[in-house]
Design an enzyme around this catalytic site. Structure first.
Site, PDB file in Angstrom:
ATOM      1  CG  LEU A 295      -2.210  -0.755   1.199  1.00 52.09           C
ATOM      2  CD1 LEU A 295      -2.894  -0.683   2.564  1.00 52.09           C
ATOM      3  CD2 LEU A 295      -3.139  -0.247   0.118  1.00 52.09           C
ATOM      4  CG  ASP A 296       0.991   3.895  -3.295  1.00 48.97           C
ATOM      5  OD1 ASP A 296       1.977   3.166  -3.509  1.00 48.97           O
ATOM      6  OD2 ASP A 296       0.163   4.205  -4.170  1.00 48.97           O
TER       7      ASP A 296
END
Length: 318
Positions: free
Chosen positions: A42-43
């Site tokens: 996930l960013d």
């Protein structure tokens, strides 16, 4: 000899501003173990479901990575950023007249074009490797990176709310996206903005589902890692959520861990009657093999009904 180190799966609610690698580092400290991995990045700006494997659970992550996912996101129309999200500052802005021309019907039409199987060009600032080097590293070095389109599946893409603020230079669109692994939601924001001629980027992203792992199962990372770590989901329980299950006896489990083939007569479907494995229809399919509620291996069902281990989990069957 049994392994006393943590073994299993943890569903974590990743906080905003922390990288997935940063979460892994904190989980290592929290559980006192080095062997930790995750099943899909996930960013940093994103929050939500991050599935982690500890100990032998890292082997299971390979099979979790490819499952479908659900995201809640906010797309800001009217500007774009180099990263297609709020991790960088806007660098291009829509003309006021173009933004004023956007209405509910045009937004809905742009979203509809991105449902189903699509060829998506990933965001250039991503972890995809180009000739052995991460794309984001090439972009930061000043290169003009053009990534190839890849086929992804958008099974559902729904507009939840639209907030018009054209006078302030933007329109915010809340959406929910069900998609295949490998989909870049920020690329969807970029493409909708481009389709409407007003640019677009993500300002919020929350992953609410990875396969059958949901947010209500997720653990919140404590500020104080001296807090007692919660129990992990067992490998058998986790495998049951995304793989058909068969059961075997101790002798067959040992044979599978030794790389031998277990014949069709020596395993039993442990799945709803409606499932393909219970009907004997799995051909070249992956199944979770369980013995006494312990995950023995992820195996392949061969055409003759025999089982052959693909990934064995070293366990003590004594």
């Amino acid at each position: 000899m049994s392994d006393s180190s943590p073994q299993g799966i943890l569903v974590c609610d990743k906080p905003q501003g922390l990288s997935s690698h940063g979460v892994v580092s904190r989980i290592r400290r929290w559980y006192g173990t080095k062997k930790v991995g995750h099943a899909g990045t996930l960013d940093p700006m994103a929050t939500g479901v991050l599935v982690l494997g500890l100990g032998r659970g890292t082997k299971l992550l390979t099979y979790i990575t490819g499952v479908s996912k659900t995201y809640l996101a906010t797309i800001r129309l009217g500007s774009s950023t180099p990263t297609d999200d709020a991790d960088s500052d806007p660098d291009r802005f829509a003309a006021p007249a173009d933004l004023s021309a956007v209405d509910t019907s045009t937004v809905e039409a742009a979203v509809a074009k991105l449902r189903g199987p699509i060829d998506q060009v990933p965001s250039a600032v991503s972890a995809i490797k180009v000739d052995g080097k991460r794309s984001y590293a090439r972009v930061r070095a000043g290169e003009d990176v053009q990534l190839r389109a890849r086929r992804v599946e958008i099974s559902s893409f729904e507009v939840i709310d639209i907030r018009f603020a054209a006078a302030d230079g933007h329109i915010d669109v809340d959406v929910e996206v069900d998609c295949s692994s490998g989909t870049y939601v920020r690329a969807l924001a970029r493409d909708i903005g481009n389709d409407l001629g007003v640019y677009g980027h993500l300002t919020a992203l929350r992953r609410s589902r990875v396969g059958d792992f949901e947010l209500d199962q997720a653990v919140t990372l404590p500020a104080d890692l001296d807090t007692a770590a919660p129990a992990l989901m067992s490998l058998a329980e986790a495998a049951r959520t995304f793989l058909p299950v068969v059961t075997v006896g101790t002798d067959q489990a040992t044979a599978l861990m030794q790389g031998k083939v277990v014949t069709a007569a020596d395993w039993t479907a442990d799945a709803p009657e409606s499932s393909s494995v219970a009907r004997g229809e799995v051909v070249h399919g992956e199944v979770a093999v369980i013995c006494d509620d312990v995950l023995v291996s992820v195996a392949e069902v061969r055409r003759d009904g025999g089982l052959k281990s693909l990934t064995a989990f070293a366990i003590d069957l004594a």
